[in-house]
Design a protein around this motif. Structure first.
Motif, PDB file in Angstrom:
ATOM      1  N   GLN A 179       0.832  -1.202   0.000  1.00  0.00           N
ATOM      2  CA  GLN A 179       0.000   0.000   0.000  1.00  0.00           C
ATOM      3  C   GLN A 179       0.873   1.262   0.000  1.00  0.00           C
ATOM      4  O   GLN A 179       0.624   2.204  -0.748  1.00  0.00           O
ATOM      5  CB  GLN A 179      -0.912   0.017   1.226  1.00  0.00           C
ATOM      6  N   LEU A 180       1.920   1.265   0.814  1.00  0.00           N
ATOM      7  CA  LEU A 180       2.813   2.416   0.865  1.00  0.00           C
ATOM      8  C   LEU A 180       3.560   2.593  -0.452  1.00  0.00           C
ATOM      9  O   LEU A 180       3.874   3.725  -0.841  1.00  0.00           O
ATOM     10  CB  LEU A 180       3.806   2.253   2.020  1.00  0.00           C
ATOM     11  N   ALA A 181       3.828   1.485  -1.144  1.00  0.00           N
ATOM     12  CA  ALA A 181       4.515   1.578  -2.431  1.00  0.00           C
ATOM     13  C   ALA A 181       3.693   2.376  -3.442  1.00  0.00           C
ATOM     14  O   ALA A 181       4.248   3.000  -4.347  1.00  0.00           O
ATOM     15  CB  ALA A 181       4.810   0.181  -2.978  1.00  0.00           C
ATOM     16  N   LEU A 182       2.362   2.369  -3.283  1.00  0.00           N
ATOM     17  CA  LEU A 182       1.509   3.172  -4.160  1.00  0.00           C
ATOM     18  C   LEU A 182       1.764   4.665  -3.972  1.00  0.00           C
ATOM     19  O   LEU A 182       1.411   5.463  -4.839  1.00  0.00           O
ATOM     20  CB  LEU A 182       0.032   2.861  -3.900  1.00  0.00           C
ATOM     21  N   GLN A 183       2.360   5.041  -2.846  1.00  0.00           N
ATOM     22  CA  GLN A 183       2.735   6.434  -2.605  1.00  0.00           C
ATOM     23  C   GLN A 183       4.195   6.696  -2.968  1.00  0.00           C
ATOM     24  O   GLN A 183       4.704   7.798  -2.784  1.00  0.00           O
ATOM     25  CB  GLN A 183       2.520   6.776  -1.117  1.00  0.00           C
ATOM     26  N   HIS A 184       4.890   5.666  -3.464  1.00  0.00           N
ATOM     27  CA  HIS A 184       6.310   5.783  -3.791  1.00  0.00           C
ATOM     28  C   HIS A 184       6.596   5.325  -5.224  1.00  0.00           C
ATOM     29  O   HIS A 184       7.662   4.781  -5.512  1.00  0.00           O
ATOM     30  CB  HIS A 184       7.152   4.972  -2.806  1.00  0.00           C
ATOM     31  N   GLY A 185       5.639   5.540  -6.118  1.00  0.00           N
ATOM     32  CA  GLY A 185       5.881   5.274  -7.524  1.00  0.00           C
ATOM     33  C   GLY A 185       5.086   4.150  -8.142  1.00  0.00           C
ATOM     34  O   GLY A 185       4.900   4.118  -9.359  1.00  0.00           O
ATOM     35  N   ALA A 186       4.622   3.188  -7.352  1.00  0.00           N
ATOM     36  CA  ALA A 186       3.840   2.082  -7.901  1.00  0.00           C
ATOM     37  C   ALA A 186       2.427   2.552  -8.248  1.00  0.00           C
ATOM     38  O   ALA A 186       1.892   3.460  -7.596  1.00  0.00           O
ATOM     39  CB  ALA A 186       3.769   0.920  -6.911  1.00  0.00           C
ATOM     40  N   ASP A 187       1.832   1.930  -9.261  1.00  0.00           N
ATOM     41  CA  ASP A 187       0.445   2.262  -9.605  1.00  0.00           C
ATOM     42  C   ASP A 187      -0.404   1.006  -9.752  1.00  0.00           C
ATOM     43  O   ASP A 187      -1.469   1.044 -10.362  1.00  0.00           O
ATOM     44  CB  ASP A 187       0.381   3.101 -10.885  1.00  0.00           C
ATOM     45  N   GLU A 188       0.076  -0.097  -9.160  1.00  0.00           N
ATOM     46  CA  GLU A 188      -0.683  -1.340  -9.232  1.00  0.00           C
ATOM     47  C   GLU A 188      -0.364  -2.203  -8.026  1.00  0.00           C
ATOM     48  O   GLU A 188       0.776  -2.221  -7.541  1.00  0.00           O
ATOM     49  CB  GLU A 188      -0.342  -2.107 -10.510  1.00  0.00           C
ATOM     50  N   LEU A 189      -1.370  -2.920  -7.534  1.00  0.00           N
ATOM     51  CA  LEU A 189      -1.173  -3.990  -6.558  1.00  0.00           C
ATOM     52  C   LEU A 189      -1.358  -5.308  -7.284  1.00  0.00           C
ATOM     53  O   LEU A 189      -2.334  -5.485  -8.025  1.00  0.00           O
ATOM     54  CB  LEU A 189      -2.161  -3.882  -5.395  1.00  0.00           C
ATOM     55  N   THR A 190      -0.428  -6.221  -7.070  1.00  0.00           N
ATOM     56  CA  THR A 190      -0.488  -7.497  -7.764  1.00  0.00           C
ATOM     57  C   THR A 190      -0.342  -8.640  -6.780  1.00  0.00           C
ATOM     58  O   THR A 190       0.292  -8.492  -5.727  1.00  0.00           O
ATOM     59  CB  THR A 190       0.620  -7.585  -8.845  1.00  0.00           C
ATOM     60  N   GLY A 191      -0.943  -9.771  -7.091  1.00  0.00           N
ATOM     61  CA  GLY A 191      -0.893 -10.944  -6.231  1.00  0.00           C
ATOM     62  C   GLY A 191      -2.108 -11.813  -6.460  1.00  0.00           C
ATOM     63  O   GLY A 191      -2.944 -11.536  -7.322  1.00  0.00           O
ATOM     64  N   ARG A 192      -2.216 -12.860  -5.677  1.00  0.00           N
ATOM     65  CA  ARG A 192      -3.296 -13.824  -5.831  1.00  0.00           C
ATOM     66  C   ARG A 192      -4.610 -13.247  -5.320  1.00  0.00           C
ATOM     67  O   ARG A 192      -4.704 -12.781  -4.184  1.00  0.00           O
ATOM     68  CB  ARG A 192      -2.952 -15.103  -5.050  1.00  0.00           C
ATOM     69  N   VAL A 193      -5.636 -13.267  -6.171  1.00  0.00           N
ATOM     70  CA  VAL A 193      -6.970 -12.793  -5.795  1.00  0.00           C
ATOM     71  C   VAL A 193      -7.922 -13.974  -5.774  1.00  0.00           C
ATOM     72  O   VAL A 193      -8.042 -14.698  -6.754  1.00  0.00           O
ATOM     73  CB  VAL A 193      -7.488 -11.728  -6.784  1.00  0.00           C
ATOM     74  N   VAL A 194      -8.600 -14.162  -4.641  1.00  0.00           N
ATOM     75  CA  VAL A 194      -9.597 -15.214  -4.534  1.00  0.00           C
ATOM     76  C   VAL A 194     -10.836 -14.803  -5.316  1.00  0.00           C
ATOM     77  O   VAL A 194     -11.195 -13.631  -5.363  1.00  0.00           O
ATOM     78  CB  VAL A 194      -9.938 -15.479  -3.054  1.00  0.00           C
ATOM     79  N   GLY A 195     -11.510 -15.760  -5.925  1.00  0.00           N
ATOM     80  CA  GLY A 195     -12.612 -15.487  -6.847  1.00  0.00           C
ATOM     81  C   GLY A 195     -13.794 -14.769  -6.243  1.00  0.00           C
ATOM     82  O   GLY A 195     -13.938 -14.631  -5.031  1.00  0.00           O
TER      83      GLY A 195
END
Length: 272
Positions: A195-211
């Motif tokens: 979440q903090l990375a979204l404030q430090h240049g990232a614009d996406e969260l990635t990983g396993r999403v349950v259906g």
């Protein structure tokens, strides 16, 4: 470090050098560094934080990937993940990526995984990190095709510190001027650091999403590193961004409401 000169380069679109990258890593002012990376991120993506319920396939052999890409696409794979941090000859890697891009079915996209540092108690080596970023930047110049890069510094007691992870994201956003998107993996970095990375240049969260058929978080607990879709949306909103589900080529599949301004104006209990 000449901070004013680096700011001038970033804001004018001038490419940063190897020396600039090393200077950024040597900078102890994470607030300044993160703010500059966030400025770049904002110009590219605004208030959006992307996510994708995708099926990835790791690529270790480019020649084999060319042959298997149609089968993977038929099996529902939407993303090929390539580790560009290996010691493969740069020109050979670029040619392999060009061939693979030409062979990819429409629904398949390339993701660059890089920055494999900070694991097993090893110290983070700034020069090596910068050189990996520049290697990816040169590969993108030569072959193109990467929509997103995913830094792989692992935080925690046996890896990089949270500050080192956030610095890696900020420097990656500033150096990778030709890679449109930067993603944080919550399973690797922890949800809070992602979440903090979204404030430090990232614009996406990635990983396993349950259906979508999951009604509560119990199923996510049974899958290591998984989040339910609602947990993912809440994580993005809690970080202050508007969630947008994307396809393999960053077209918007579904846009969601952003954070509630009134909720963010008052203290809220932390989600655990």
């Amino acid at each position: 470090m000449d901070a004013a000169d680096i700011e001038r380069k970033v804001r004018s679109g001038e490419r940063l050098s190897r020396e600039d990258g090393i200077a950024l890593y040597d900078c102890d002012d994470l607030a300044w560094l993160g703010g500059l990376a966030h400025e770049v991120r904002g110009r590219r993506s605004g208030d959006v934080a992307h996510f994708a319920a995708r099926c990835p396939q790791d690529v270790t052999d480019l020649q084999e990937a060319v042959a298997l890409a149609p089968r993977w696409a038929a099996d529902g794979v939407t993303e090929l993940r390539l580790d560009v941090g290996t010691e493969v000859d740069g020109s050979a890697l670029a040619e392999g990526v060009r061939v693979l891009r030409a062979a990819l079915p429409e629904g398949l996209a390339l993701t660059a995984y890089a920055l494999r540092y900070g694991g097993a108690g090893a110290p983070v080596d700034p020069v090596a990190l910068v050189e990996q970023l520049l290697r990816l930047r040169e590969l993108q110049d030569a072959a193109g095709g990467f929509h997103v890069a995913v830094p792989l510094l692992q935080d925690g007691p046996h890896g990089a510190t949270g500050a080192e992870v956030l610095k890696a994201f900020a420097v990656a956003r500033l150096l990778l001027d030709n890679v449109p998107h930067l993603a944080a993996d919550w399973a690797l970095h922890t949800e809070q650091t992602a979440q903090l990375a979204l404030q430090h240049g990232a614009d996406e969260l990635t990983g396993r999403v349950v259906g979508d058929d999951v009604d509560d978080g119990s199923a996510a607990e049974q899958v290591a590193g998984a989040l339910t879709r609602e947990e993912l949306l809440a994580a993005i909103r809690d970080a202050g961004f508007r969630p947008v589900e994307r396809d393999a080529h960053y077209g918007a599949v579904r846009s969601h409401e952003g954070p509630d301004p009134q909720r963010r104006e008052s203290p809220q209990p932390m989600r655990v």
